[in-house]
Design a protein around this motif. Sequence first.
Motif, PDB file in Angstrom:
ATOM      1  N   VAL A 265     -82.413  77.849 -49.164  1.00 52.29           N
ATOM      2  CA  VAL A 265     -81.610  77.927 -47.246  1.00 52.29           C
ATOM      3  C   VAL A 265     -80.582  76.888 -47.280  1.00 52.29           C
ATOM      4  O   VAL A 265     -80.613  77.372 -45.892  1.00 52.29           O
ATOM      5  N   ALA A 266     -80.580  75.805 -47.831  1.00 58.88           N
ATOM      6  CA  ALA A 266     -79.552  74.590 -47.281  1.00 58.88           C
ATOM      7  C   ALA A 266     -80.404  74.054 -45.802  1.00 58.88           C
ATOM      8  O   ALA A 266     -79.815  73.785 -44.777  1.00 58.88           O
ATOM      9  N   ALA A 267     -82.575  73.725 -45.399  1.00 64.49           N
ATOM     10  CA  ALA A 267     -82.214  73.401 -44.684  1.00 64.49           C
ATOM     11  C   ALA A 267     -83.826  72.940 -44.803  1.00 64.49           C
ATOM     12  O   ALA A 267     -84.761  72.354 -43.811  1.00 64.49           O
ATOM     13  N   ARG A 268     -82.995  71.562 -45.549  1.00 66.91           N
ATOM     14  CA  ARG A 268     -83.636  70.391 -45.955  1.00 66.91           C
ATOM     15  C   ARG A 268     -84.100  69.801 -44.591  1.00 66.91           C
ATOM     16  O   ARG A 268     -85.587  69.629 -44.735  1.00 66.91           O
ATOM     17  N   GLY A 269     -83.259  69.398 -44.078  1.00 66.31           N
ATOM     18  CA  GLY A 269     -83.715  68.564 -43.400  1.00 66.31           C
ATOM     19  C   GLY A 269     -84.709  68.956 -41.680  1.00 66.31           C
ATOM     20  O   GLY A 269     -84.437  68.549 -41.048  1.00 66.31           O
ATOM     21  N   HIS A 270     -84.441  70.743 -41.711  1.00 59.49           N
ATOM     22  CA  HIS A 270     -86.050  70.711 -40.469  1.00 59.49           C
ATOM     23  C   HIS A 270     -86.929  70.871 -41.119  1.00 59.49           C
ATOM     24  O   HIS A 270     -87.953  70.670 -40.440  1.00 59.49           O
ATOM     25  N   LEU A 271     -87.532  70.108 -42.498  1.00 59.35           N
ATOM     26  CA  LEU A 271     -88.424  70.027 -43.095  1.00 59.35           C
ATOM     27  C   LEU A 271     -89.284  68.359 -43.058  1.00 59.35           C
ATOM     28  O   LEU A 271     -88.065  66.860 -43.672  1.00 59.35           O
ATOM     29  N   LYS A 272     -89.707  68.257 -42.428  1.00 60.96           N
ATOM     30  CA  LYS A 272     -90.429  66.550 -42.713  1.00 60.96           C
ATOM     31  C   LYS A 272     -92.970  67.311 -42.703  1.00 60.96           C
ATOM     32  O   LYS A 272     -92.936  68.083 -42.690  1.00 60.96           O
ATOM     33  N   ILE A 273     -92.475  66.437 -43.869  1.00 61.08           N
ATOM     34  CA  ILE A 273     -94.229  66.848 -44.235  1.00 61.08           C
ATOM     35  C   ILE A 273     -94.253  65.300 -44.252  1.00 61.08           C
ATOM     36  O   ILE A 273     -93.978  64.280 -45.124  1.00 61.08           O
ATOM     37  N   GLU A 274     -95.140  65.065 -44.327  1.00 59.35           N
ATOM     38  CA  GLU A 274     -95.911  63.550 -44.129  1.00 59.35           C
ATOM     39  C   GLU A 274     -97.806  63.822 -44.890  1.00 59.35           C
ATOM     40  O   GLU A 274     -98.352  64.691 -44.284  1.00 59.35           O
ATOM     41  N   SER A 275     -98.386  62.670 -45.517  1.00 58.17           N
ATOM     42  CA  SER A 275     -99.369  63.112 -46.402  1.00 58.17           C
ATOM     43  C   SER A 275    -100.485  62.852 -45.554  1.00 58.17           C
ATOM     44  O   SER A 275    -101.617  62.558 -45.471  1.00 58.17           O
ATOM     45  N   GLY A 276    -100.293  61.424 -44.041  1.00 59.32           N
ATOM     46  CA  GLY A 276    -100.928  60.977 -43.216  1.00 59.32           C
ATOM     47  C   GLY A 276    -100.921  61.479 -42.694  1.00 59.32           C
ATOM     48  O   GLY A 276    -100.173  62.657 -41.870  1.00 59.32           O
ATOM     49  N   SER A 277    -102.096  61.722 -41.376  1.00 59.02           N
ATOM     50  CA  SER A 277    -102.426  62.195 -40.304  1.00 59.02           C
ATOM     51  C   SER A 277    -101.377  61.228 -38.868  1.00 59.02           C
ATOM     52  O   SER A 277    -101.583  60.507 -38.967  1.00 59.02           O
ATOM     53  N   LEU A 278    -100.710  62.842 -38.350  1.00 58.17           N
ATOM     54  CA  LEU A 278    -100.128  61.750 -37.179  1.00 58.17           C
ATOM     55  C   LEU A 278    -100.333  62.435 -35.889  1.00 58.17           C
ATOM     56  O   LEU A 278    -101.125  63.203 -35.317  1.00 58.17           O
ATOM     57  N   PRO A 279    -100.100  60.554 -35.067  1.00 65.51           N
ATOM     58  CA  PRO A 279    -101.122  60.289 -34.089  1.00 65.51           C
ATOM     59  C   PRO A 279     -99.933  61.706 -33.037  1.00 65.51           C
ATOM     60  O   PRO A 279     -98.902  62.389 -32.982  1.00 65.51           O
ATOM     61  N   ASP A 280    -100.665  61.727 -31.783  1.00 60.03           N
ATOM     62  CA  ASP A 280    -100.090  62.956 -30.686  1.00 60.03           C
ATOM     63  C   ASP A 280     -98.629  62.728 -30.297  1.00 60.03           C
ATOM     64  O   ASP A 280     -98.191  62.882 -30.229  1.00 60.03           O
ATOM     65  N   GLU A 281     -98.451  61.389 -30.374  1.00 62.68           N
ATOM     66  CA  GLU A 281     -96.896  60.386 -29.722  1.00 62.68           C
ATOM     67  C   GLU A 281     -95.868  61.459 -31.038  1.00 62.68           C
ATOM     68  O   GLU A 281     -94.744  61.602 -30.338  1.00 62.68           O
ATOM     69  N   ALA A 282     -96.749  61.102 -31.802  1.00 59.69           N
ATOM     70  CA  ALA A 282     -95.884  61.157 -33.286  1.00 59.69           C
ATOM     71  C   ALA A 282     -94.789  62.366 -32.625  1.00 59.69           C
ATOM     72  O   ALA A 282     -94.101  63.203 -33.299  1.00 59.69           O
ATOM     73  N   LEU A 283     -96.169  63.876 -32.130  1.00 56.39           N
ATOM     74  CA  LEU A 283     -95.618  64.915 -32.698  1.00 56.39           C
ATOM     75  C   LEU A 283     -95.047  65.238 -31.524  1.00 56.39           C
ATOM     76  O   LEU A 283     -94.600  65.946 -31.542  1.00 56.39           O
ATOM     77  N   VAL A 284     -95.050  65.028 -30.363  1.00 55.72           N
ATOM     78  CA  VAL A 284     -94.817  64.945 -28.744  1.00 55.72           C
ATOM     79  C   VAL A 284     -92.897  64.467 -29.449  1.00 55.72           C
ATOM     80  O   VAL A 284     -91.698  65.361 -28.517  1.00 55.72           O
ATOM     81  N   ASP A 285     -92.952  63.380 -30.169  1.00 57.93           N
ATOM     82  CA  ASP A 285     -91.066  62.553 -30.067  1.00 57.93           C
ATOM     83  C   ASP A 285     -90.586  63.690 -31.176  1.00 57.93           C
ATOM     84  O   ASP A 285     -89.624  64.063 -31.054  1.00 57.93           O
TER      85      ASP A 285
END
Length: 149
Positions: free
Chosen positions: A124-144
Amino acid sequence: FANFFTTYNRTYLQQCVRDLLAVCDQARALDSGGKARVVLCGIGRAGVWSLLAASGADAVIADADALDVSRDETLLAPELFCAGLRNIGTFEGGAMLAAPHPLLLHHTGGIFPTSSIGSAYQAVAARGHLKIESGSLPDEALVDWIAGL
């Protein structure tokens, strides 16, 4: 077998997803200007609930909790059990319905399946809207990430 459910009983997972979808609907109803965005953020096991409710939100952050969904024992846990879940690709199916809305999937541990999700976003040409991370992200990164939407 303690986790057996007949077809007319909702499982705990289904109830949680239903509740998340109801919250999304209520949030939209409260926004008279139509400019608010509904962002679901699920941490731990609630991350996969958020993936299944992704179609009701404008954006989703989901903690995959490094689940190995290839093991039946994992999917038989009371908070993850849903008859027929494998038929929609387990939790990937719900995540694919989120496309093209922004999705941040983290803590995959390299074992949570994500290839179909990436394919759906690419289709659907939305690859830029997807972010996948192997590790757990801290709360600050989620807020950002939310702030950057």
